[in-house]
Scaffold this motif. Sequence first.
Motif, short mmCIF file in Angstrom:
data_model
loop_
_atom_site.label_atom_id
_atom_site.label_comp_id
_atom_site.label_asym_id
_atom_site.label_seq_id
_atom_site.Cartn_x
_atom_site.Cartn_y
_atom_site.Cartn_z
N GLU A 167 -0.35 10.07 54.97
CA GLU A 167 -1.59 9.60 55.58
C GLU A 167 -2.13 8.36 54.87
O GLU A 167 -2.85 7.57 55.48
CB GLU A 167 -2.64 10.71 55.56
N SER A 168 -1.82 8.18 53.58
CA SER A 168 -2.35 7.03 52.86
C SER A 168 -1.84 5.72 53.43
O SER A 168 -2.47 4.67 53.27
CB SER A 168 -1.98 7.12 51.37
N SER A 226 1.46 11.19 49.90
CA SER A 226 0.80 11.49 51.17
C SER A 226 1.16 10.44 52.20
O SER A 226 0.96 9.24 51.97
CB SER A 226 -0.72 11.52 50.98
N LEU A 235 1.98 3.03 48.20
CA LEU A 235 0.94 4.06 48.26
C LEU A 235 1.55 5.43 48.54
O LEU A 235 1.14 6.43 47.93
CB LEU A 235 -0.08 3.72 49.35
N THR A 236 2.50 5.48 49.45
CA THR A 236 3.13 6.76 49.77
C THR A 236 3.90 7.31 48.57
O THR A 236 3.85 8.50 48.27
CB THR A 236 4.07 6.61 50.97
N GLU A 287 2.15 -0.18 51.72
CA GLU A 287 2.18 1.15 52.33
C GLU A 287 3.25 2.03 51.69
O GLU A 287 3.02 3.21 51.45
CB GLU A 287 2.41 1.03 53.84
N LEU A 309 -9.87 8.39 52.29
CA LEU A 309 -8.96 7.79 53.26
C LEU A 309 -8.79 8.67 54.49
O LEU A 309 -8.78 8.18 55.62
CB LEU A 309 -7.60 7.54 52.59
N LYS A 310 -8.69 9.97 54.27
CA LYS A 310 -8.52 10.90 55.38
C LYS A 310 -9.75 10.91 56.30
O LYS A 310 -9.64 11.25 57.48
CB LYS A 310 -8.25 12.30 54.87
N LEU A 317 -7.72 10.14 48.40
CA LEU A 317 -7.12 10.65 49.63
C LEU A 317 -8.17 11.22 50.57
O LEU A 317 -8.08 11.05 51.79
CB LEU A 317 -6.08 11.73 49.29
N THR A 374 1.10 8.50 45.89
CA THR A 374 0.22 9.62 46.24
C THR A 374 0.98 10.80 46.82
O THR A 374 0.47 11.93 46.78
CB THR A 374 -0.84 9.18 47.26
N ALA A 409 -7.27 2.16 45.84
CA ALA A 409 -5.89 2.66 45.78
C ALA A 409 -5.30 2.65 44.37
O ALA A 409 -4.64 3.62 43.98
CB ALA A 409 -5.00 1.87 46.73
N MET A 450 -9.38 1.23 50.63
CA MET A 450 -8.09 0.83 50.06
C MET A 450 -8.24 0.09 48.74
O MET A 450 -7.30 0.04 47.94
CB MET A 450 -7.34 -0.05 51.05
#
Length: 457
Positions: free
Chosen positions: A281-282, A279, A273-274, A270, A58-59, A55, A277, A207, A204
């Motif tokens: 933002e991911s 998050s 991933l959310t 997507e 990625l951020k 994260l 995680t 991930a 990614m």
Amino acid sequence: MTATATPPPPGTRRSGRWWTSLPFQVLIGMALGILLGLVVPGVAARLKVLGDIFLDLLKAGIAPLVFLTLVSGIAKAGNLRQASRIGVLALVYFEVISTIGLVVGLVAANLVPLGAGASSLAGRADASSVPSDDGPHGFVDFVTGIMPDSFVGAFTSGQLLEVVIVALIFGIGLLTLPARMQQRVHGGMEVISQAFFGFVNVVMRLAPIGAFGAIAYAVGTSGTDLLAALAQLIVQYWVVVAVFFFGVFGGVLALAGVNIWRLVRYLRLEVGLTLSTGSSESALPGILDKLPRLGVSRQAVGLVVPTGYAFNLDGTSLYMPVCTLFLANAYGVPMGLPEQLALVGIMMLTSKGAATVNGGTFVVFAATVTATGILPTAGLPILFGVYQFMSRATATVNTFGNVVAAIVVGRLTGQVDRRTVDAVLAGRAAPLPPPGTAEPDTAEPGTADRPTVNTTR
């Protein structure tokens, strides 16, 4: 012209090699993480660092991407009137859907007495495990807190709203420049934007490892006793989220002529991933890349999605009333209709701050509970014990809600190519090439239903 020569983004399925696709690898990582958390919780609890590293990397690309995408969206509007029209419609949509989320959460919590059997857990709370609120979060504090004190500081503060504000001002300033200068600045930003997309694409590939560590930590640290005691809350919350997701989002998308199941399939990486995680933002880089490929103009995506990450928090709107009434029921605090309506009014303001404070939704929830003055804060650690499970549903609704917002606002402003959307979601055509190749940048009002590229294979 076809886009067959363009390399597919990470996670794109290739014929005959589905087991090597990134979405499948993320699912495998999640399954292994759950298994490890159940079998060896002590080891799993130490793997949080894997999710944190993913994260954090990625951020590092999130703030620049939001800035570049939002400025590009304003620049492509060509004038302030068009940009303002999209922005105003987006804000109205955000408020309407968020309010619906609050009402759905309240209705669900009243239909089922959430927390009625949780009072026995009150003495087990460990207040030290709850993230502390880092200051007051009233309306005035919220407004003053999102104002950046420097251009560079907006990118280092960790608050997405500061980046949004800087991007809005920068984009409006760009529209005041001569046309030739606008083109030169915009062209340079396009190149830099693609460089950051390349950075994110590399990250990614990590991930599956990040998903494995995040899920393993969540399962390994919660403990079976706490999960059993609060299982009813978790299950019912996920049911409420599912009803809102497929009922409200599905209905809105149907009115816009989009099938929600096909859209979820298109954004499966997507969404996965959310979920893994917790998050939002991911998923942001992938959304900023895939929606223009789907046929939504980059102008609409650039204006709506980054702004929605700060103002369109539909999952947070569901979480706050459900968990507030859970505490009220658990501790025997009566809350009639007037108190609940007042609660909705407070949450309509405080929920907008979930993207601007450390700890996200839970810290804002804790601040709201404190602001009511009638709910016991001693129950907050109990909810924090299962927050990591509930946050995955919250983040997924927050993320997908911004996708829906971009499509709806794009349809209302003539910024969606209907035929391309239908063809891509139905599998009759490949997504449009990435920005900078043969992709049409915008769909002019009145021409949104006319295909702008050859979508045949």
